[in-house]
Design an enzyme around this catalytic site. Structure first.
Site, mmCIF file in Angstrom:
data_model
loop_
_atom_site.group_PDB
_atom_site.id
_atom_site.type_symbol
_atom_site.label_atom_id
_atom_site.label_comp_id
_atom_site.label_asym_id
_atom_site.label_seq_id
_atom_site.Cartn_x
_atom_site.Cartn_y
_atom_site.Cartn_z
ATOM 1 N N GLY A 1 0.801 -1.213 0.000
ATOM 2 C CA GLY A 1 0.000 0.000 0.000
ATOM 3 C C GLY A 1 0.836 1.265 0.000
ATOM 4 C CB CYS A 2 3.895 2.191 1.859
ATOM 5 S SG CYS A 2 3.154 1.902 3.480
ATOM 6 C CG ASN A 3 5.908 -0.192 -2.564
ATOM 7 O OD1 ASN A 3 6.599 0.430 -1.779
ATOM 8 N ND2 ASN A 3 6.115 -1.463 -2.840
#
Length: 198
Positions: free
Chosen positions: A67-69
């Site tokens: 999700g952070c990517n």
């Protein structure tokens, strides 16, 4: 049965705590942190950034995770729209500055468009009333490297130049989080523009 009920109560309490972040109208805690922009470290100051206009402070669990990517990539893609609304973006996580130097320059993620700050001890996240959970032993990132730090909950704060939270965005998918933050800074820009009209 009592144990199950107590467990359910604890889970419910944790869910409530997870949304106990600073809210609209709260004073945003000032912070300084070592940050990285396009692979180069520097000292970021929220107070200095607010002199230029609104600041989008987005907390995320860890560089190089699913999700952070997506979130970093979406912020990079929308960077020019944030800039057009007069807003600065700063990502904050418990990653080390070494990991962030790689993440900030990575063309698939931050792509050198905006800085990411290291909150290694979680002090900044806690000041914004965010929960931190420890990484499971042996947890690896999307490159197969071990993650050795805790995770702050994914929450974005739009902060106005007077140092107050204009909007808190949490509990939604990473790309939607970016979209909501963008809508928020665009509303602020429109309000500034309208107030200048004779």
């Amino acid at each position: 049965m009592k144990k199950m009920m107590f467990g359910g109560l604890l889970l419910g309490l944790f869910s409530i705590c997870a949304t106990a972040a600073l809210k609209e109208g709260d004073v945003a805690p000032d912070f300084q942190a070592q940050a990285s922009l396009n692979g180069k470290s520097f000292n970021f100051s929220l107070k200095d950034a607010l002199k230029k206009g609104p600041v989008v402070v987005y907390f995320y669990p860890s560089a190089y995770t699913g999700g952070c990517n997506v979130q970093a990539h979406t912020f990079a893609e929308k960077h020019d729209q944030f800039a057009a609304a007069g807003a600065t973006i700063i990502g904050v996580s418990l990653d080390s500055i070494e990991r962030l130097n790689e993440f900030s320059v990575d063309p698939d993620y931050c792509a050198g468009k905006f800085p990411v700050a290291s909150d290694a001890g979680g002090k900044i996240a806690k000041s914004y009333e965010l929960n931190i959970r420890e990484a499971s032993p042996g947890k690896k990132d999307s490159r197969g490297k071990e993650i050795d730090h805790g995770f702050a909950e994914r929450t974005t704060f739009v902060i106005t130049p007077d140092g107050r939270v204009s909007e808190t965005v949490g509990g939604i998918a990473p790309a939607q989080n970016v979209e909501k933050a963008l809508e928020s800074v665009q509303r602020l820009a429109e309000a500034r523009h309208s107030s200048r009209k004779p």
